[in-house]
Design a protein around this motif. Structure first.
Motif, mmCIF file in Angstrom:
data_model
loop_
_atom_site.group_PDB
_atom_site.id
_atom_site.type_symbol
_atom_site.label_atom_id
_atom_site.label_comp_id
_atom_site.label_asym_id
_atom_site.label_seq_id
_atom_site.Cartn_x
_atom_site.Cartn_y
_atom_site.Cartn_z
ATOM 1 N N GLY A 47 0.813 -1.221 0.000
ATOM 2 C CA GLY A 47 0.000 0.000 0.000
ATOM 3 C C GLY A 47 0.834 1.254 0.000
ATOM 4 N N ARG A 48 2.150 1.124 -0.135
ATOM 5 C CA ARG A 48 2.948 2.350 -0.234
ATOM 6 C C ARG A 48 4.210 2.121 -1.049
ATOM 7 N NH1 ARG A 48 3.509 1.725 5.975
ATOM 8 N NH2 ARG A 48 1.397 2.483 5.761
ATOM 9 N N THR A 49 4.863 3.232 -1.380
ATOM 10 C CA THR A 49 6.077 3.164 -2.177
ATOM 11 C C THR A 49 6.900 4.419 -1.923
ATOM 12 O OG1 THR A 49 6.977 3.167 -4.416
ATOM 13 C CG2 THR A 49 4.808 4.158 -4.145
ATOM 14 N N ASP A 50 8.219 4.310 -2.099
ATOM 15 C CA ASP A 50 9.068 5.502 -1.984
ATOM 16 C C ASP A 50 9.114 6.277 -3.295
ATOM 17 O OD1 ASP A 50 9.647 5.015 0.622
ATOM 18 O OD2 ASP A 50 11.562 3.998 0.229
ATOM 19 N N THR A 51 8.631 5.653 -4.358
ATOM 20 C CA THR A 51 8.590 6.326 -5.648
ATOM 21 C C THR A 51 7.575 7.466 -5.586
ATOM 22 O OG1 THR A 51 9.105 4.243 -6.726
ATOM 23 C CG2 THR A 51 8.169 5.954 -8.121
ATOM 24 N N VAL A 52 7.949 8.613 -6.155
ATOM 25 C CA VAL A 52 7.026 9.748 -6.168
ATOM 26 C C VAL A 52 5.911 9.460 -7.173
ATOM 27 C CG1 VAL A 52 6.766 12.202 -6.730
ATOM 28 C CG2 VAL A 52 8.803 11.406 -5.482
ATOM 29 N N ARG A 53 4.683 9.539 -6.715
ATOM 30 C CA ARG A 53 3.543 9.262 -7.596
ATOM 31 C C ARG A 53 2.976 10.577 -8.094
ATOM 32 N NH1 ARG A 53 -0.642 5.145 -5.756
ATOM 33 N NH2 ARG A 53 -0.783 4.970 -8.034
ATOM 34 N N PHE A 54 3.004 10.750 -9.407
ATOM 35 C CA PHE A 54 2.593 12.007 -10.046
ATOM 36 C C PHE A 54 1.372 11.721 -10.914
ATOM 37 C CE2 PHE A 54 4.379 16.277 -11.237
ATOM 38 C CZ PHE A 54 3.383 16.655 -12.117
ATOM 39 N N ALA A 55 0.278 12.418 -10.669
ATOM 40 C CA ALA A 55 -0.906 12.278 -11.534
ATOM 41 C C ALA A 55 -0.936 13.468 -12.470
ATOM 42 C CB ALA A 55 -2.176 12.227 -10.706
ATOM 43 N N PHE A 56 -0.713 13.230 -13.750
ATOM 44 C CA PHE A 56 -0.738 14.306 -14.738
ATOM 45 C C PHE A 56 -2.184 14.476 -15.190
ATOM 46 C CE2 PHE A 56 -0.061 16.801 -18.422
ATOM 47 C CZ PHE A 56 1.188 17.403 -18.281
ATOM 48 N N CYS A 57 -2.777 15.608 -14.864
ATOM 49 C CA CYS A 57 -4.208 15.800 -15.107
ATOM 50 C C CYS A 57 -4.444 16.755 -16.260
ATOM 51 C CB CYS A 57 -4.876 16.377 -13.864
ATOM 52 S SG CYS A 57 -4.756 15.273 -12.460
ATOM 53 N N PHE A 58 -5.325 16.369 -17.136
ATOM 54 C CA PHE A 58 -5.730 17.257 -18.218
ATOM 55 C C PHE A 58 -7.204 17.582 -18.039
ATOM 56 C CE2 PHE A 58 -6.783 18.975 -22.253
ATOM 57 C CZ PHE A 58 -5.610 19.488 -22.770
ATOM 58 N N PRO A 59 -7.537 18.856 -17.786
ATOM 59 C CA PRO A 59 -8.924 19.177 -17.436
ATOM 60 C C PRO A 59 -9.860 19.285 -18.637
ATOM 61 C CG PRO A 59 -7.553 21.125 -17.252
ATOM 62 C CD PRO A 59 -6.647 20.012 -17.676
ATOM 63 N N ASP A 60 -9.842 18.269 -19.470
ATOM 64 C CA ASP A 60 -10.811 18.147 -20.554
ATOM 65 C C ASP A 60 -10.865 16.653 -20.879
ATOM 66 O OD1 ASP A 60 -12.557 18.654 -22.751
ATOM 67 O OD2 ASP A 60 -11.629 20.607 -23.043
ATOM 68 N N ILE A 61 -11.690 16.285 -21.855
ATOM 69 C CA ILE A 61 -11.857 14.858 -22.108
ATOM 70 C C ILE A 61 -10.585 14.235 -22.693
ATOM 71 C CG2 ILE A 61 -14.357 14.904 -22.364
ATOM 72 C CD1 ILE A 61 -13.871 14.804 -25.416
ATOM 73 N N TYR A 62 -10.529 12.927 -22.586
ATOM 74 C CA TYR A 62 -9.391 12.124 -23.031
ATOM 75 C C TYR A 62 -8.940 12.449 -24.448
ATOM 76 C CZ TYR A 62 -7.041 7.709 -24.345
ATOM 77 O OH TYR A 62 -6.149 6.770 -24.790
ATOM 78 N N GLU A 63 -9.875 12.556 -25.383
ATOM 79 C CA GLU A 63 -9.519 12.758 -26.793
ATOM 80 C C GLU A 63 -8.794 14.081 -27.012
ATOM 81 O OE1 GLU A 63 -12.342 11.652 -25.578
ATOM 82 O OE2 GLU A 63 -13.541 10.549 -27.040
ATOM 83 N N ILE A 64 -9.092 15.070 -26.177
ATOM 84 C CA ILE A 64 -8.414 16.361 -26.295
ATOM 85 C C ILE A 64 -7.084 16.302 -25.546
ATOM 86 C CG2 ILE A 64 -8.570 18.812 -25.686
ATOM 87 C CD1 ILE A 64 -11.560 18.611 -26.309
ATOM 88 N N GLY A 65 -7.135 15.759 -24.351
ATOM 89 C CA GLY A 65 -5.917 15.677 -23.542
ATOM 90 C C GLY A 65 -4.821 14.858 -24.197
ATOM 91 N N MET A 66 -5.183 13.733 -24.806
ATOM 92 C CA MET A 66 -4.178 12.874 -25.433
ATOM 93 C C MET A 66 -3.616 13.505 -26.709
ATOM 94 S SD MET A 66 -3.360 10.455 -23.523
ATOM 95 C CE MET A 66 -2.249 9.662 -24.680
ATOM 96 N N SER A 67 -4.246 14.578 -27.188
ATOM 97 C CA SER A 67 -3.740 15.265 -28.369
ATOM 98 C C SER A 67 -2.741 16.352 -27.996
ATOM 99 C CB SER A 67 -4.903 15.913 -29.135
ATOM 100 O OG SER A 67 -5.831 14.937 -29.527
ATOM 101 N N ASN A 68 -2.493 16.498 -26.708
ATOM 102 C CA ASN A 68 -1.643 17.591 -26.241
ATOM 103 C C ASN A 68 -0.188 17.152 -26.113
ATOM 104 O OD1 ASN A 68 -0.615 18.947 -23.390
ATOM 105 N ND2 ASN A 68 -1.513 20.356 -24.849
ATOM 106 N N LEU A 69 0.690 17.923 -26.733
ATOM 107 C CA LEU A 69 2.106 17.539 -26.753
ATOM 108 C C LEU A 69 2.767 17.694 -25.381
ATOM 109 C CD1 LEU A 69 4.409 16.549 -28.582
ATOM 110 C CD2 LEU A 69 4.960 18.929 -29.064
#
Lengths: 639, 242
Positions: A47-69
């Protein structure tokens, strides 16, 4: 932060996935998605890790976010570090939003399924102002308090970056820190610090949030909004923005990458299982723009111009095509034609892709004989439309906005294009540019009519019957943005725009012409958000509570709703769209993008006199971007 | 010669020999939630990532030559589906399988493959029936009752028109005995292909409508295609045996 957290992955039920549009938005599992299996095993086991967990969030739908460089670059940069696992999360569309709320399912990241609240850092990329309420949606659904001030030691650190953070004041209270400028180096300095914080949690002296933010504030480019107090004058304008702690910089200068050949770029990247908005692999040719069009925010924010070498690009392009299997490679930059080695690069790629049926797409290409020839060579498909952006209808106004394109340029390149068999033209204009008169608006239709006439003249000259002519004219509302010479200018009223639009509609009536226009309401709101101050955070939160999300989607946007919320807060649209005094302190004056306010003011005055300013490579106009010690500012010295 | 004529010329005259491999593939999990066009595209890109000598159609907009046996609906997994892939030189099926499995996304994989002799008909035209496994709590007794009925009416909406259709004749056989999973699963053989085709979701709607099977359970029912068959029922053959 996550010492107490365990791992509670979300698994959506089949019926929930079947109840929404495009369920693959929520399932992940793409080619190239990065699952750090050793970290995942640790999470499952302990339930834990020393690795830093980063959630990269794109505040729009998947199809738009995945098009972002930016998402693709930073996902790659973060995951290249052995100390970080970066995952992705997107705004759930309204159908999934309702399911998550009803069933109390937290918003999760696609790779591990972890709710956002289980991450160490939750990072948003802010690409446009109208996504702000979706940030709040993602935070709330992710189980994270909306405001920085309400977060405790167990909550993630919430950060932001992207083009609109040069004025992030309307959303400043929602973020713990904001990264100004290009992120490749800065983001790893931040995760290094997060790693320290994480490890310190095991010791007798765990690093607190406050200590973390104090240390983060000394990373160049990092802005911690809560460390600055904003005071206002009686008229509502900003009096001062001052640090409220010792050792905090009074001005935050953006970060840039000087050597784009040396910086890491993803040559292996996620290939989505479903169609997305920009469904191709991308090469980034250069950053910045030499042109200095006075309306263009990107043209000033990303100075100075820094190019990648053709060799690097050739290598990356070949690797990308191979690793993704995409049949189209897009070239990205603000102005493709200004890339020094465009010809060797495209020749090299065409040769490398021989027999692969891979096409190149070259947006923002100036139309001339070279580019027409190039377009013919690079595209395996039929002749698509040509795009021009004269932006304004008369030479006077084009000089005001410093758009270095003349009517003669446009007509002579179109003459060539029509001779070459092109018959579809798209023209982009803006309405509401500073100093615009009715004559300028009519100038748009005059130019379009000349193009229409030219087509038939060319046909007669060649004595051939040509295909049907299609001219698409598109107008958008000009939004005076921060960090441009027009940041002092007012925005036209909604009524003025409507009047200009209907005038054009009348003038452009023809079977060969299609006139389309951008939504007016959202543009009016965009000026508020882009030039706004911290007082708007309350308005945004109230709007979000009323259910306003996906503001950038015309059919989701409630203009009257936002206007009344603004008025309830004692603010007004007029206040944000008004003309500003030359000595006014702006809400974004403590952010330094390199280009100095004095230069922008000089440019504003030149605009008023209709004097054009040459591109960087012709002569330096001393904008201030040479302070970074590299790029186009020093090209002459090097050669 | 203008572009259109040239295109026509190239497609009709420049005949290239095709070496076709019929590949059996499976999908589960996240890859079950994409539609037919996306699945085709995912295959195309995966093959392009391999160095296999994929054949493209001639003409101005060259596409790889991939023919799928029967489209898979969104949400349906499969254990046994087929795609014909055309290559420009002969490639052993084992190599195709090996290469493709290196480059397909995690929840999509190839199982085995055969070389299709020239002149063999399209795999799409060959399909006459398909078997599906339905997994949902206590579904077996409901389905048994449905199979005893003489007719099973469902509402079908096509081209804006609503019609009542009897799907009972499209259910060919109960294969549950071969695929024993207790009360919580059934396996059925449906007519399939371009002429007559029974979609699994339509069958489920009939079971909930006429036999009061729980709608929520039906909505959560996991559907897996377990095989594709050719030949006229009852003389049908599993495609994998050809």
């Amino acid at each position: 932060m996550s010492l107490q957290h365990s791992y509670h992955p979300v698994t959506l039920q089949h019926r929930d996935l079947m109840a929404v549009q495009n369920p693959a938005r929520y399932t992940g599992g793409e080619w190239g998605a990065i699952i750090k299996s050793e970290v995942l095993s640790e999470l499952i086991a302990t339930g834990r890790t020393d690795t830093v967990r980063f959630a990269f969030c794109f505040p729009d739908i998947y199809e738009i976010g995945m098009s972002n460089l930016a998402l693709r670059i930073l996902y790659h940069v973060l995951n290249s570090s052995p100390d970080v696992w970066c995952e992705r999360a997107f705004s759930p569309w309204k159908d999934m939003d309702a399911i998550l709320r009803e069933k109390k399912i937290p918003l999760f990241a696609l790779e591990s399924g972890s709710p956002l609240c289980e991450f160490d850092i939750v990072g948003f990329t802010l690409q446009y102002e109208l996504c702000y309420t979706n940030v709040l949606q993602m935070l709330e659904l992710g189980g994270i308090p909306l405001r920085s001030a309400d977060r405790t030691e167990t909550d993630p650190i919430v950060v932001a970056g992207g083009p609109v953070v040069y004025n992030s004041e309307p959303v400043a209270p929602f973020f713990d820190l904001i990264m100004i400028g290009e992120g490749e180096e800065m983001i790893l300095e931040l995760t290094d610090l997060a790693k320290k914080k994480k490890l310190s949690a095991k010791t007798d002296h765990p690093m607190t949030r406050e200590e973390f933010l104090l240390q983060a504030a000394s990373i160049p480019g990092v802005y911690v909004p809560s460390f600055y107090d904003v005071s206002y004058r009686a008229d509502g304008t900003v009096q001062s923005v001052l640090p409220n702690r010792a050792g905090i910089p009074s001005v935050i200068q953006k970060r840039i990458i000087l050597d784009l050949d040396a910086v890491s770029y993803p040559t292996e990247t996620i290939v989505t299982n479903t169609r997305i908005v920009h469904d191709r692999a991308y090469l980034e040719l250069f950053r910045g723009c030499i042109r200095g069009c006075r309306f263009c925010q990107a043209g000033f924010l990303y100075r100075p111009v820094r190019e990648k070498s053709a060799e690097t690009l050739l290598e990356q392009g070949i690797a990308l095509e191979q690793s993704t299997g995409c049949d189209e490679l897009g070239m990205l930059s603000l102005s493709t034609s200004d890339f020094t080695d465009l010809s060797p690069l495209t020749d090299g790629l065409i040769e490398a892709f021989d027999g692969h049926h891979t096409s190149l797409s070259l947006p923002s290409l100036r139309v001339d004989s070279f580019s027409l020839d190039l377009m013919e060579k690079v595209s395996s498909t039929r002749k698509s439309g040509l795009t021009f952006a004269p932006e304004a209808g008369t030479q006077r106004l084009r000089d005001v906005i410093n758009k270095g394109i003349s009517e003669e340029d446009i007509l002579s390149s179109l003459d060539l294009a029509f001779q070459g068999g092109w018959s579809s033209v798209k023209l982009y204009f803006m309405l509401g540019l500073p100093s615009e008169t009715e004559e300028d608006v009519i100038g748009i239709s005059d130019l379009v009519r000349k193009i229409e006439q030219l087509y038939f003249d060319v046909a007669r000259r060649l004595g051939t019957r040509l295909r049907k002519l299609e001219i698409t004219v598109s107008t958008s509302m000009y939004i005076p943005k921060p960090f441009t010479p027009f940041q002092w200018e007012p925005q036209d009223s909604l009524e003025a725009f409507q009047r200009k639009q209907s005038l054009l509609r009348e003038k452009l009536r023809s079977r060969n012409i299609k006139y389309i226009w951008h939504d007016l309401d959202t543009s009016c709101w965009e000026v508020v958000m882009s030039r706004g101050d911290r007082r708007l955070a309350d308005v945004l939160e109230k709007g979000y509570r009323k259910g306003y999300i996906f503001d950038s989607w015309d059919d989701c946007f409630s203009y009257s709703g936002w206007v009344s919320l603004l008025e309830e807060a004692g603010l007004s649209m007029d206040f944000y769209s008004r003309r500003r005094e030359e000595d006014e302190i702006f809400p974004w004056d403590h952010i330094d993008c390199g280009v100095k306010k004095e230069f922008l003011l000089r440019e504003k005055k030149r605009a008023e006199q209709g004097i054009v300013t040459p591109p960087c490579r012709e002569s330096c106009s001393a904008c201030g971007a040479d302070c970074f010690g590299g790029g186009v500012c020093y090209e002459r010295e090097r050669s | 010669m203008n572009a259109k004529d040239r295109e026509r010329e190239m497609t009709t005259q420049q005949h290239q020999t095709q070496y076709i491999c019929r590949i059996r593939f499976a999908r589960k999990g996240s890859l079950s939630y994409i539609g037919h066009l996306d699945l085709m595209r995912t295959f195309e890109r995966a093959i392009r990532r391999t160095e296999l000598p994929l054949l493209h159609t001639q003409g101005y907009n060259p596409r790889p030559v991939l023919v799928f046996a029967l489209p898979l609906g969104v949400g349906i997994s499969t254990e046994s589906d087929y795609v014909d892939i055309a290559f420009s030189v002969p490639v052993p099926p084992e190599q195709v399988i090996r290469e493709m499995n290196r480059f397909l996304p995690p929840d999509l994989w190839t199982v085995d493959g055969v070389v299709v002799p020239e002149g063999t008909g399209s795999v799409m035209a060959a399909v006459t029936s398909a078997s599906y496994r339905f997994e949902a709590p206590q579904i077996l007794p409901y389905v048994k009752r449905a199979l005893e009925a003489d007719s099973l009416l469902v509402t079908k909406i096509s081209k804006g028109e609503t019609r009542e259709v009897d799907i009972r004749p499209l259910i060919l056989m109960d294969l549950t005995a071969d695929d024993a999973k207790g009360e919580d699963a059934v396996c059925l053989l449906f007519r399939a292909g371009s002429r007559e085709n029974l979609r699994p979701d339509l069958f489920l709607s009939a079971v909930t409508r006429h036999f009061a099977y729980d709608e929520d359970a039906a909505a959560n029912c996991r559907v897996t295609r377990t095989g594709l068959f050719t030949g006229v029922f009852p003389n049908y053959t599993d495609l994998k045996e050809i």
